[in-house]
Design an enzyme around this catalytic site. Structure first.
Site, PDB file in Angstrom:
ATOM      1  N   ASN A   1      30.949  -2.244  11.292  1.00  9.38           N
ATOM      2  CA  ASN A   1      29.513  -1.934  11.165  1.00  9.38           C
ATOM      3  C   ASN A   1      29.275  -0.937  12.304  1.00  9.38           C
ATOM      4  OD1 ASN A   1      26.562  -4.115  11.519  1.00  9.38           O
ATOM      5  ND2 ASN A   1      26.788  -2.235  10.376  1.00  9.38           N
TER       6      ASN A   1
ATOM      7  N   CYS B   1      20.186  -7.125  15.795  1.00  9.16           N
ATOM      8  CA  CYS B   1      21.437  -6.618  15.226  1.00  9.16           C
ATOM      9  C   CYS B   1      22.595  -7.283  15.966  1.00  9.16           C
ATOM     10  CB  CYS B   1      21.487  -5.099  15.386  1.00  9.16           C
ATOM     11  SG  CYS B   1      23.033  -4.400  14.819  1.00  9.16           S
TER      12      CYS B   1
ATOM     13  N   ASN C   1      17.720  -8.731   4.195  1.00 10.18           N
ATOM     14  CA  ASN C   1      19.175  -8.568   4.118  1.00 10.18           C
ATOM     15  C   ASN C   1      19.696  -9.629   3.145  1.00 10.18           C
ATOM     16  OD1 ASN C   1      19.652  -6.565   6.443  1.00 10.18           O
ATOM     17  ND2 ASN C   1      18.417  -8.152   7.422  1.00 10.18           N
TER      18      ASN C   1
ATOM     19  N   ARG D   1      19.258  -4.446   4.595  1.00 10.54           N
ATOM     20  CA  ARG D   1      17.961  -3.768   4.550  1.00 10.54           C
ATOM     21  C   ARG D   1      18.064  -2.470   5.364  1.00 10.54           C
ATOM     22  NH1 ARG D   1      12.980  -6.373   7.936  1.00 10.54           N
ATOM     23  NH2 ARG D   1      14.526  -6.138   9.578  1.00 10.54           N
TER      24      ARG D   1
ATOM     25  N   CYS E   1      27.723  -7.399   8.678  1.00  9.38           N
ATOM     26  CA  CYS E   1      26.421  -7.491   9.352  1.00  9.38           C
ATOM     27  C   CYS E   1      26.465  -8.761  10.207  1.00  9.38           C
ATOM     28  CB  CYS E   1      25.307  -7.566   8.306  1.00  9.38           C
ATOM     29  SG  CYS E   1      23.693  -7.927   9.014  1.00  9.38           S
TER      30      CYS E   1
END
Ligand SMILES: N[C@@H](CCC[C@H](N)C(=O)O)C(=O)O
EC number: 5.1.1.7
Length: 322
Positions: A13, A77, A199, A218, A226
């Site tokens: 990611n 995140c 998400n 998203r 993620c």
């Protein structure tokens, strides 16, 4: 304007990390959005899932703000926080620090390697809430645990939770990527149910305490991994599936693997997310704000580190037969 940056990733990611503390940048909100739209673009830009802005904090050693590739800001995140943790821990020469995020100040630390020679960072994922108002999600009950969302699927059931960004998680027998893509797009074009988007993750239990997770993010789309989704998926597959509390759950993803430890204290869940924070290269981007164009300097790659990560990636791929 010249902006030095680090291209980095957590489980594939990938992010552009900009250290505003070191370079004393003061971007406006509009500039942050424009930087994300311009630089994250996979065809015309540098290409990444988002931008990590590392900023000064009055409450912690640093602050992280994360913008998705579509220019929207996320509350949290997980993979990005490990990259920020690594950057700040190495810069300050400390093993454990705190980073301010949108909704919480979170402890981050360097921990035992989850795979040979992979420097590993642990970040706390909290607060975790199941109340639908916390996503927000418009639903009949106070919570939506293992329920059908007819607008998304006739057959699948989903569990909604915020960690603290919004997620829905479905336990499946095998992950159908095309179906996930279609469901993810629908969910993010359904403001009457998810006013802020959501998400969406499909989770396959491989064995007790080992899962495979694929996520439609998203603001981005399908990504390699993620971090908050893998944390949410570990929790949901502990509550509804065979996994144990207080035990490392191996989470295989398309870009590698992480470990998640689900904890419950005083009735509240939290998740320790442990994994890589790999630096791919450093470079400088020269932005012309008026023309909305940019140039990237020569890149200095961390070749040894990238080669080491490839071993983890190959192992993770072999775990899901590909
Ligand atoms: N990839 C991230 C989550 C990024 C934000 C997400 N797309 C959202 O909008 O909530 C992670 O590793 O957690």
């Amino acid at each position: 304007m010249k902006i030095p940056y680090i291209k980095c990733h957590g489980s594939g990611n990938d992010f552009i990390l900009i250290d505003e503390i070191e370079h004393d940048f003061r971007f406006s909100e509009k500039e942050r959005e424009e930087l994300s739209l311009l630089l994250c673009d996979r065809e015309k830009g540098i290409g990444s899932d988002g931008i990590l802005f590392v900023m000064p904090s009055e409450k912690a050693e640093g602050r992280m703000r994360m913008f998705n590739s579509d220019g929207t800001e996320a509350e949290m995140c997980g993979n990005g926080l490990r990259c920020v943790a690594r950057h700040m821990i190495e810069k300050l020469g400390k093993k454990e620090i705190a980073i301010e995020t949108e909704k919480a100040v979170l402890p981050v630390l360097q921990v035992e390697e989850i795979f040979p020679e992979i420097d590993t960072f642990s970040v706390m994922i909290e607060p975790v809430r199941f109340e639908v108002e916390s996503l927000p999600m418009n639903a009949a009950g106070k919570e939506a645990v293992d329920v059908k969302i007819p607008e998304l699927s006739e057959t699948r059931t989903f569990t909604a939770l915020s960690v603290p960004n919004p997620h829905i998680v479905s336990l499946v027998d095998s992950v159908d990527q095309e179906e996930l893509l279609a469901v993810g797009k629908k969910a993010n074009n359904l403001p009457e149910v998810f006013p802020n988007g959501v998400n969406v993750s499909y989770v396959q239990v491989l064995e007790k305490n080992k899962i495979f997770v694929r996520t439609f993010e998203r603001g981005v789309g399908l990504t390699n991994a993620c971090g908050t989704a893998m944390s949410a998926s570990s929790l949901v597959s502990t509550i509804l599936g065979p996994n144990d509390l207080d035990t490392p759950i191996v989470v295989i993803n398309k870009g590698g693997l992480v470990n998640c430890v689900v904890e419950k204290n005083d009735g509240r869940f939290s998740i320790q997310l442990r994994g890589n924070g790999t630096n791919v290269y450093v470079a400088e981007v020269d932005i012309d704000w008026e023309a909305r164009t940019f140039e990237v300097s020569e890149k200095q790659f961390f070749e040894e580190e990238n080669a080491t990560y490839e071993k983890l990636e190959a192992f993770a791929a072999s775990e899901i037969g590909g």
